[in-house]
Design an enzyme around this catalytic site. Structure first.
Site, PDB file in Angstrom:
ATOM      1  N   TYR A  35      -2.072  -0.749  10.329  1.00 29.75           N
ATOM      2  CA  TYR A  35      -2.112  -1.002   8.566  1.00 29.75           C
ATOM      3  C   TYR A  35      -1.097  -0.408   8.253  1.00 29.75           C
ATOM      4  CZ  TYR A  35      -3.572  -1.072   4.055  1.00 29.75           C
ATOM      5  OH  TYR A  35      -3.858  -1.570   2.664  1.00 29.75           O
TER       6      TYR A  35
ATOM      7  N   SER B  73       0.779  -1.463   0.038  1.00 28.89           N
ATOM      8  CA  SER B  73       0.210  -0.046  -0.091  1.00 28.89           C
ATOM      9  C   SER B  73       0.980   0.987   0.121  1.00 28.89           C
ATOM     10  CB  SER B  73      -1.067   0.012   1.076  1.00 28.89           C
ATOM     11  OG  SER B  73      -1.475   1.150   1.339  1.00 28.89           O
TER      12      SER B  73
END
Length: 262
Positions: free
Chosen positions: A166, A152
């Site tokens: 995350y 990501s």
């Protein structure tokens, strides 16, 4: 050097974790429609079966379900043993399964760290380790097997959202992928990361609903990622054209990172 030989994945055996929904589903469809044999695995057995039915209706390649709860190490072992009963080799592993958690800094629960890092980081190592014999069986010096890790942009920048575990897990995944590239490259297995920007998925649904237009304004290309974007990148990394790419982090974000302001 025709496109079919450069970018073809026909008859390759592929395992996509979290391949029934979201970005994983986009990736699975890209492989199946180009003639690959795809195994889809996630803890939602019904979703796996539904995705396989839909993908098999497309023809060309095929899709097969092996459900597993990757939070549980014993389920990882079982899934790989089932795969070994069906296949003697694996050409491509796509580590896509992931989870997220958002909470204010002062309230962020300890359990969120264990949950998110287990799935997003630890299990990438677990599954890569477990399927390495299958990857080695498919690999040659001129045609390595591939590990593709779905990272990501939030592992490359500091996100504005309070998703501490995350972003930390994805940053760790990016470096793990480079480490695997160094160690497994010697065994004819490449390891690369696709650092995704915003795509339509269950994980992003609420964010896009609330801030979709603002997010688009911050992307130089002015749009959210589409299925062909991530599928095409995976096909490239899995094909002859991508066989010399190892240890790379590809930002698939429409220019999000270059538009970030300090």
């Amino acid at each position: 050097m025709d496109s079919a030989s450069l970018f073809g994945v026909k008859d390759k055996v592929v395992l996509v974790t979290g391949g029934a929904k979201g970005i994983g589903r986009m990736i699975s469809e890209g492989f199946v429609t180009n003639g690959a044999k795809v195994y889809i695995s996630s803890r939602d057995a019904a979703a796996c079966e539904k995705a396989c039915q839909e993908l098999n209706a497309l023809g060309k390649g095929s899709a097969h379900s092996i459900p597993a709860d990757f939070y549980k190490h014993e389920d990882c072992l079982r899934m790989v043993e089932e795969l070994k009963k069906k296949e003697t080799k694996l050409d491509v592993l796509v580590n896509n399964s992931g989870s997220n958690w958002g909470a204010p800094f002062d309230e962020f629960p300890d359990a969120a760290w264990s949950r998110v890092l287990t799935l997003n980081l630890t299990r990438v190592f677990t599954l890569s380790q477990l399927v390495t014999p299958l990857l080695e069986a498919a690999a040659t010096r001129g045609s390595p097997s591939r590990i593709i890790n779905i990272g990501s942009v939030d592992g490359l920048r500091v996100p504005s959202l309070e998703t501490f575990s995350y972003s930390a897990s994805k940053a760790g995944l990016h470096h793990l992928s480079r480490t695997l590239a160094s160690h497994l490259g010697k065994r004819n297995i490449t390891s690369n990361v696709i650092a995704c920007g915003p795509f339509e998925s269950k994980m992003m649904a609420a964010t896009l609903k609330s801030f979709g237009e603002v997010i688009k304004e911050g992307i130089p290309l002015g749009r959210i990622g589409e299925p062909t974007d991530v599928a095409g990148t995976c096909l490239f990394l899995s094909s002859r054209a991508g066989s010399y790419v190892n240890g790379a982090t590809i930002a698939l974000d429409g220019g999000t990172l270059v538009a970030s302001k300090l």
